[in-house]
Enzyme design. Structure first.
Site, mmCIF file in Angstrom:
data_model
loop_
_atom_site.group_PDB
_atom_site.id
_atom_site.type_symbol
_atom_site.label_atom_id
_atom_site.label_comp_id
_atom_site.label_asym_id
_atom_site.label_seq_id
_atom_site.Cartn_x
_atom_site.Cartn_y
_atom_site.Cartn_z
ATOM 1 N N GLY A 139 0.817 -1.201 0.000
ATOM 2 C CA GLY A 139 0.000 0.000 0.000
ATOM 3 C C GLY A 139 0.846 1.244 0.000
ATOM 4 O O GLY A 139 2.046 1.202 0.290
ATOM 5 N N ASN A 140 0.221 2.355 -0.335
ATOM 6 C CA ASN A 140 0.943 3.617 -0.339
ATOM 7 C C ASN A 140 -0.030 4.777 -0.262
ATOM 8 O O ASN A 140 -1.187 4.674 -0.664
ATOM 9 C CB ASN A 140 1.841 3.749 -1.579
ATOM 10 C CG ASN A 140 1.134 3.326 -2.856
ATOM 11 O OD1 ASN A 140 0.247 4.011 -3.341
ATOM 12 N ND2 ASN A 140 1.534 2.179 -3.403
ATOM 13 N N SER A 177 9.381 3.171 -2.239
ATOM 14 C CA SER A 177 9.045 1.830 -2.708
ATOM 15 C C SER A 177 9.610 0.742 -1.802
ATOM 16 O O SER A 177 10.800 0.750 -1.482
ATOM 17 C CB SER A 177 9.589 1.633 -4.134
ATOM 18 O OG SER A 177 9.290 0.344 -4.614
ATOM 19 N N GLY A 178 8.735 -0.183 -1.395
ATOM 20 C CA GLY A 178 9.159 -1.400 -0.717
ATOM 21 C C GLY A 178 9.796 -1.222 0.637
ATOM 22 O O GLY A 178 10.499 -2.116 1.112
ATOM 23 N N SER A 224 7.405 5.176 -4.567
ATOM 24 C CA SER A 224 6.542 4.030 -4.810
ATOM 25 C C SER A 224 6.444 3.713 -6.296
ATOM 26 O O SER A 224 6.411 4.613 -7.142
ATOM 27 C CB SER A 224 5.133 4.331 -4.268
ATOM 28 O OG SER A 224 4.194 3.403 -4.744
ATOM 29 N N SER A 225 6.365 2.434 -6.614
ATOM 30 C CA SER A 225 6.219 2.037 -8.016
ATOM 31 C C SER A 225 4.893 2.521 -8.597
ATOM 32 O O SER A 225 4.744 2.615 -9.820
ATOM 33 C CB SER A 225 6.326 0.515 -8.150
ATOM 34 O OG SER A 225 5.348 -0.132 -7.360
ATOM 35 N N ASP A 226 3.933 2.844 -7.732
ATOM 36 C CA ASP A 226 2.631 3.339 -8.196
ATOM 37 C C ASP A 226 2.615 4.852 -8.405
ATOM 38 O O ASP A 226 1.558 5.417 -8.711
ATOM 39 C CB ASP A 226 1.541 2.971 -7.185
ATOM 40 C CG ASP A 226 1.297 1.480 -7.102
ATOM 41 O OD1 ASP A 226 1.106 0.863 -8.167
ATOM 42 O OD2 ASP A 226 1.308 0.928 -5.987
ATOM 43 N N HIS A 236 -3.621 3.875 -2.107
ATOM 44 C CA HIS A 236 -3.778 2.593 -2.807
ATOM 45 C C HIS A 236 -3.484 1.482 -1.820
ATOM 46 O O HIS A 236 -2.473 1.519 -1.109
ATOM 47 C CB HIS A 236 -2.826 2.490 -3.994
ATOM 48 C CG HIS A 236 -2.807 1.142 -4.636
ATOM 49 N ND1 HIS A 236 -3.949 0.468 -5.015
ATOM 50 C CD2 HIS A 236 -1.768 0.318 -4.955
ATOM 51 C CE1 HIS A 236 -3.629 -0.693 -5.545
ATOM 52 N NE2 HIS A 236 -2.303 -0.810 -5.511
ATOM 53 N N HIS A 288 -4.317 -3.052 -0.984
ATOM 54 C CA HIS A 288 -4.841 -4.342 -1.444
ATOM 55 C C HIS A 288 -5.728 -4.913 -0.347
ATOM 56 O O HIS A 288 -5.672 -6.103 -0.049
ATOM 57 C CB HIS A 288 -3.698 -5.294 -1.790
ATOM 58 C CG HIS A 288 -2.951 -4.908 -3.036
ATOM 59 N ND1 HIS A 288 -2.893 -5.711 -4.147
ATOM 60 C CD2 HIS A 288 -2.264 -3.782 -3.362
ATOM 61 C CE1 HIS A 288 -2.176 -5.119 -5.091
ATOM 62 N NE2 HIS A 288 -1.784 -3.942 -4.633
ATOM 63 N N HIS A 339 -6.908 -5.864 -9.804
ATOM 64 C CA HIS A 339 -5.791 -5.264 -9.077
ATOM 65 C C HIS A 339 -6.215 -4.884 -7.661
ATOM 66 O O HIS A 339 -5.937 -5.627 -6.720
ATOM 67 C CB HIS A 339 -5.265 -4.064 -9.864
ATOM 68 C CG HIS A 339 -4.040 -3.439 -9.312
ATOM 69 N ND1 HIS A 339 -3.282 -2.521 -10.015
ATOM 70 C CD2 HIS A 339 -3.421 -3.558 -8.110
ATOM 71 C CE1 HIS A 339 -2.262 -2.130 -9.269
ATOM 72 N NE2 HIS A 339 -2.326 -2.733 -8.104
#
Length: 232
Positions: A32-33, A49-50, A78-80, A99, A101, A173
């Protein structure tokens, strides 16, 4: 000249909002981010990221401009990030994006279904069904995937008001939500997960359920309409 105190405050806001995702049970591991934007300067702060939530610090938040150029930060964003930036460019009314999951909202996304407005809890926050995007094309997946994720969200909101329905499901997603700032976006993410759960249970109890449209208008407008009267 940039106002450093505002940018430091922006980083702190985004840092705390990311921790709030954990507090509310919306993320596990690094799934998430959260980001937020200072509209005056056009600077966005976003989670790196990560990076584990257990070790993350406010100074780890990455600052970028709306074109994705890093303004400040030693870590990769973040990759998003391209998805967030696309939404900020398309929806000038929003100030924060989340964002996750989270389980139930992601389940609806994986099923490829909108979350219908079937109760007053939903109507208090989202005027319409929480929409699910279309399938992504091969070109979108193999191209600039994260940017194209933002573009399919924007396309899905053609004819919808992103302020009145502050969230979306990206098919296969997961959910994105937004708000006036990072904390408001987290609040909407929590509500989205809860209404996704309640809708799943409700349809299991009664697959033929219906919703009174008058209740949708009443509950949404008493919080968000021109004559809003809910709260202090």
């Amino acid at each position: 000249m940039r106002d450093l105190s505002i940018l430091d405050s922006l980083k702190q806001e985004v840092f705390q909002a990311n921790l709030d995702l954990v507090k509310h049970g919306l993320v596990i591991f690094t799934w998430g981010n959260v980001s937020a934007i200072d509209r005056k300067s056009g600077i966005v702060a976003i989670k790196p990221s990560g990076v584990s939530y257990d070790h993350m610090k406010a100074d780890d938040m990455v600052l970028l401009d709306l074109e994705g150029n890093i303004v400040e930060g030693k870590l990769k964003p973040s990759s998003d990030t391209p998805t967030h930036l696309a939404l900020y460019r398309a929806f000038p009314e929003i100030g924060g994006i989340v964002h996750t999951h989270s389980t139930y909202a992601t389940a609806w996304a994986q099923a490829g279904l909108d979350i219908p407005n079937i109760g007053t809890t939903h109507a208090d926050y989202f005027h319409d069904a929480i929409p699910c995007t279309a399938d992504m094309t091969e070109a979108e997946v193999k191209g600039e995937y994260e940017l194209e994720t933002g573009n399919v969200i924007i396309k899905r909101f053609d004819g919808l008001n992103p302020v009145h329905t502050p969230g979306v499901l990206v098919k296969n997603h997961g959910p994105f939500s937004w708000g006036k700032d990072a904390h408001d976006a987290v609040h909407n993410a929590v509500v989205m997960e809860q209404v996704a759960k309640m809708a799943y249970i409700a349809y299991g109890v009664n697959p033929d359920l219906t919703m009174n449209p008058l209740l949708i208008e009443k509950h949404f407008n008493r919080k968000h309409g021109p004559g809003a009267y809910y709260g202090q």
